[in-house]
Write a protein that holds these residues in place. Sequence first.
Motif, PDB file in Angstrom:
ATOM      1  N   UNK A  56      -7.866  52.885 -10.641  1.00  0.00           N
ATOM      2  CA  UNK A  56      -8.308  53.782 -11.617  1.00  0.00           C
ATOM      3  C   UNK A  56      -9.637  54.349 -11.477  1.00  0.00           C
ATOM      4  N   UNK A  57      -9.612  55.538 -11.812  1.00  0.00           N
ATOM      5  CA  UNK A  57     -10.970  56.148 -11.809  1.00  0.00           C
ATOM      6  C   UNK A  57     -10.887  56.959 -13.294  1.00  0.00           C
ATOM      7  N   UNK A  58     -11.402  56.320 -14.317  1.00  0.00           N
ATOM      8  CA  UNK A  58     -11.285  57.139 -15.677  1.00  0.00           C
ATOM      9  C   UNK A  58      -9.664  56.947 -16.158  1.00  0.00           C
ATOM     10  N   UNK A  59      -9.102  57.729 -16.411  1.00  0.00           N
ATOM     11  CA  UNK A  59      -7.681  57.765 -16.688  1.00  0.00           C
ATOM     12  C   UNK A  59      -6.531  57.979 -15.880  1.00  0.00           C
ATOM     13  N   UNK A  60      -7.386  58.279 -14.472  1.00  0.00           N
ATOM     14  CA  UNK A  60      -6.357  59.107 -13.502  1.00  0.00           C
ATOM     15  C   UNK A  60      -6.606  57.577 -12.083  1.00  0.00           C
ATOM     16  N   UNK A  61      -5.277  57.689 -11.479  1.00  0.00           N
ATOM     17  CA  UNK A  61      -5.262  56.856 -10.470  1.00  0.00           C
ATOM     18  C   UNK A  61      -5.544  57.419  -9.102  1.00  0.00           C
ATOM     19  N   UNK A  62      -6.389  57.002  -8.319  1.00  0.00           N
ATOM     20  CA  UNK A  62      -6.471  57.545  -6.850  1.00  0.00           C
ATOM     21  C   UNK A  62      -5.861  56.378  -6.141  1.00  0.00           C
ATOM     22  N   UNK A  63      -5.793  57.058  -4.746  1.00  0.00           N
ATOM     23  CA  UNK A  63      -4.949  56.311  -3.711  1.00  0.00           C
ATOM     24  C   UNK A  63      -6.038  55.898  -2.890  1.00  0.00           C
ATOM     25  N   UNK A  64      -6.152  54.705  -2.301  1.00  0.00           N
ATOM     26  CA  UNK A  64      -6.898  53.861  -1.328  1.00  0.00           C
ATOM     27  C   UNK A  64      -6.161  53.676  -0.142  1.00  0.00           C
ATOM     28  N   UNK A  65      -7.075  53.895   1.056  1.00  0.00           N
ATOM     29  CA  UNK A  65      -6.370  53.847   2.263  1.00  0.00           C
ATOM     30  C   UNK A  65      -7.176  53.012   3.206  1.00  0.00           C
ATOM     31  N   UNK A  66      -6.803  52.140   4.390  1.00  0.00           N
ATOM     32  CA  UNK A  66      -7.409  51.400   5.039  1.00  0.00           C
ATOM     33  C   UNK A  66      -6.732  51.217   6.367  1.00  0.00           C
ATOM     34  N   UNK A  67      -7.175  50.993   7.498  1.00  0.00           N
ATOM     35  CA  UNK A  67      -6.935  50.572   8.692  1.00  0.00           C
ATOM     36  C   UNK A  67      -6.116  49.440   8.648  1.00  0.00           C
ATOM     37  N   UNK A  68      -4.982  49.222   9.187  1.00  0.00           N
ATOM     38  CA  UNK A  68      -4.118  48.142   9.216  1.00  0.00           C
ATOM     39  C   UNK A  68      -4.861  47.034  10.004  1.00  0.00           C
ATOM     40  N   UNK A  69      -4.939  45.558   9.615  1.00  0.00           N
ATOM     41  CA  UNK A  69      -5.657  44.754  10.133  1.00  0.00           C
ATOM     42  C   UNK A  69      -5.051  43.435   9.633  1.00  0.00           C
ATOM     43  N   UNK A  70      -5.374  42.276  10.385  1.00  0.00           N
ATOM     44  CA  UNK A  70      -5.106  41.021   9.840  1.00  0.00           C
ATOM     45  C   UNK A  70      -5.731  40.509   8.597  1.00  0.00           C
TER      46      UNK A  70
END
Length: 93
Positions: A56-70
């Motif tokens: 959540x950023x304020x009242x909205x949601x933002x998608x987070x991304x990451x490289x796959x890892x263990x």
Amino acid sequence: MLAIVVFVGIGLLGLSMATTRAGCPTRLQWEALSYEGEGTPAPSPFGGSEAIGSTFIGLTTRTAFAAPSGNARPERIALECGDGTYQTYRHAP
């Protein structure tokens, strides 16, 4: 009547202040870790990344991304800024 107008006005003002405009914060808290922004927002998340959730950023949601890892907690993440760009963040100890 005046009380109703004032009450609704204050409510609308509060909502407008709580909603976030497009853009990403310079610092991000993700799963009990702190991340510092690096560089400027890019047109896409870094290569090889996949969606890992949202925040959540304020009242909205933002998608987070990451490289796959263990590693359960990634070293680098990218956050969608709401304007078609993605900010990269690095774990800040």
